[in-house]
Every structure is written in C-alpha cells, then in structure tokens.
Design a protein around this motif. Structure first.
Motif, PDB file in Angstrom:
ATOM      1  N   THR A  68       0.847  -1.185   0.000  1.00 56.84           N
ATOM      2  CA  THR A  68       0.000   0.000   0.000  1.00 56.84           C
ATOM      3  C   THR A  68       0.890   1.245   0.000  1.00 56.84           C
ATOM      4  N   SER A  69       0.286   2.408  -0.108  1.00 57.82           N
ATOM      5  CA  SER A  69       1.061   3.654  -0.187  1.00 57.82           C
ATOM      6  C   SER A  69       1.873   3.932   1.083  1.00 57.82           C
ATOM      7  N   ASP A  70       1.480   3.333   2.221  1.00 59.72           N
ATOM      8  CA  ASP A  70       2.267   3.525   3.446  1.00 59.72           C
ATOM      9  C   ASP A  70       3.372   2.478   3.595  1.00 59.72           C
ATOM     10  N   GLY A  71       3.529   1.593   2.583  1.00 60.59           N
ATOM     11  CA  GLY A  71       4.583   0.596   2.598  1.00 60.59           C
ATOM     12  C   GLY A  71       4.198  -0.735   3.212  1.00 60.59           C
ATOM     13  N   SER A  72       3.018  -0.794   3.815  1.00 63.03           N
ATOM     14  CA  SER A  72       2.593  -2.059   4.418  1.00 63.03           C
ATOM     15  C   SER A  72       2.035  -2.989   3.334  1.00 63.03           C
ATOM     16  N   ILE A  73       1.980  -4.270   3.655  1.00 64.14           N
ATOM     17  CA  ILE A  73       1.367  -5.233   2.750  1.00 64.14           C
ATOM     18  C   ILE A  73      -0.118  -5.276   3.085  1.00 64.14           C
ATOM     19  N   GLY A  74      -0.955  -5.117   2.076  1.00 64.00           N
ATOM     20  CA  GLY A  74      -2.394  -5.101   2.301  1.00 64.00           C
ATOM     21  C   GLY A  74      -3.132  -5.451   1.031  1.00 64.00           C
ATOM     22  N   LEU A  75      -4.394  -5.078   0.995  1.00 61.23           N
ATOM     23  CA  LEU A  75      -5.227  -5.309  -0.175  1.00 61.23           C
ATOM     24  C   LEU A  75      -5.363  -4.020  -0.963  1.00 61.23           C
ATOM     25  N   ILE A  76      -5.234  -4.143  -2.278  1.00 66.94           N
ATOM     26  CA  ILE A  76      -5.399  -3.007  -3.174  1.00 66.94           C
ATOM     27  C   ILE A  76      -6.672  -3.246  -3.977  1.00 66.94           C
ATOM     28  N   VAL A  77      -7.606  -2.317  -3.872  1.00 70.48           N
ATOM     29  CA  VAL A  77      -8.830  -2.363  -4.664  1.00 70.48           C
ATOM     30  C   VAL A  77      -8.652  -1.328  -5.773  1.00 70.48           C
ATOM     31  N   SER A  78      -8.573  -1.806  -7.004  1.00 68.39           N
ATOM     32  CA  SER A  78      -8.352  -0.928  -8.159  1.00 68.39           C
ATOM     33  C   SER A  78      -9.699  -0.552  -8.768  1.00 68.39           C
ATOM     34  N   VAL A  79      -9.857   0.762  -9.045  1.00 64.30           N
ATOM     35  CA  VAL A  79     -11.113   1.256  -9.597  1.00 64.30           C
ATOM     36  C   VAL A  79     -10.853   2.080 -10.853  1.00 64.30           C
ATOM     37  N   LYS A  80     -11.838   2.074 -11.765  1.00 63.53           N
ATOM     38  CA  LYS A  80     -11.717   2.870 -12.993  1.00 63.53           C
ATOM     39  C   LYS A  80     -11.773   4.347 -12.675  1.00 63.53           C
ATOM     40  N   GLU A  81     -12.723   4.747 -11.809  1.00 63.03           N
ATOM     41  CA  GLU A  81     -12.928   6.157 -11.467  1.00 63.03           C
ATOM     42  C   GLU A  81     -13.736   6.243 -10.179  1.00 63.03           C
ATOM     43  N   ASN A  82     -13.910   7.443  -9.668  1.00 59.36           N
ATOM     44  CA  ASN A  82     -14.711   7.694  -8.466  1.00 59.36           C
ATOM     45  C   ASN A  82     -14.179   6.970  -7.225  1.00 59.36           C
ATOM     46  N   ALA A  83     -12.868   7.007  -7.030  1.00 59.24           N
ATOM     47  CA  ALA A  83     -12.256   6.323  -5.888  1.00 59.24           C
ATOM     48  C   ALA A  83     -12.847   6.805  -4.558  1.00 59.24           C
TER      49      ALA A  83
END
Length: 87
Positions: free
Chosen positions: A45-60
């Motif tokens: 993740t952006s803080d460097g931890s290992i986590g889940l990334i939910v990718s979206v087309k738009e409207n995050a």
C-alpha cells in the motif's frame, strides 16, 4: 470486464500474507460487484505495508465509502487505476 490479481512481488509468503489472502477471498466477490471496481489484489500500500489493493476505474472517493479502510488490522487501499485490460 473485471479481473482478480494476486500481486506477490518479492516478499516471502508468511502468516500475514495468508491472512490477507483469506480476507481477499472473503470480500473480493462483493467488492468486484461494485460499479467501477476492476481488480482486487495483494500488494504494498502507499504507506509501505502489505495489504489489499482495490483498483477502480474512477470515483475512488465514492467507492472508498463502500469499502472499509482496514479489516482485522489489514490495510485496504482504494486506488484509481483506470480500466485494466488483459493482454
């Protein structure tokens, strides 16, 4: 189309990864059913931890309201990636 990815990179498998994968299996079907969600993956993740990334087309921001920021101490990050296309 919607895709499910498991991003492992160079970090070793561990109990933490297994915990994250378990959460992914439990929630990804529901999250992929949300409009504009295109992928769910394990990664840094952006803080460097290992986590889940939910990718979206738009409207995050709108989607962020529908997905918790943490589950059992695991960071869930929503990232606006645009559409993902398989090669």
């Amino acid at each position: 189309k919607r895709y499910s990815f498991l991003f492992l990179g160079t970090f070793a498998m561990s109990n933490q990864i297994e915990k994250i994968k378990e959460i992914k299996r439990k929630y990804e079907k529901d999250w992929l059913a949300i409009d504009n969600v295109v992928a769910v993956g394990v990664g840094r993740t952006s803080d460097g931890s290992i986590g889940l990334i939910v990718s979206v087309k738009e409207n995050a921001g709108k989607i962020r309201k529908q997905i918790p920021s943490k589950i059992n101490g695991i960071v869930i990050e929503v990232q606006e990636t645009g559409e993902i296309k398989a090669l």
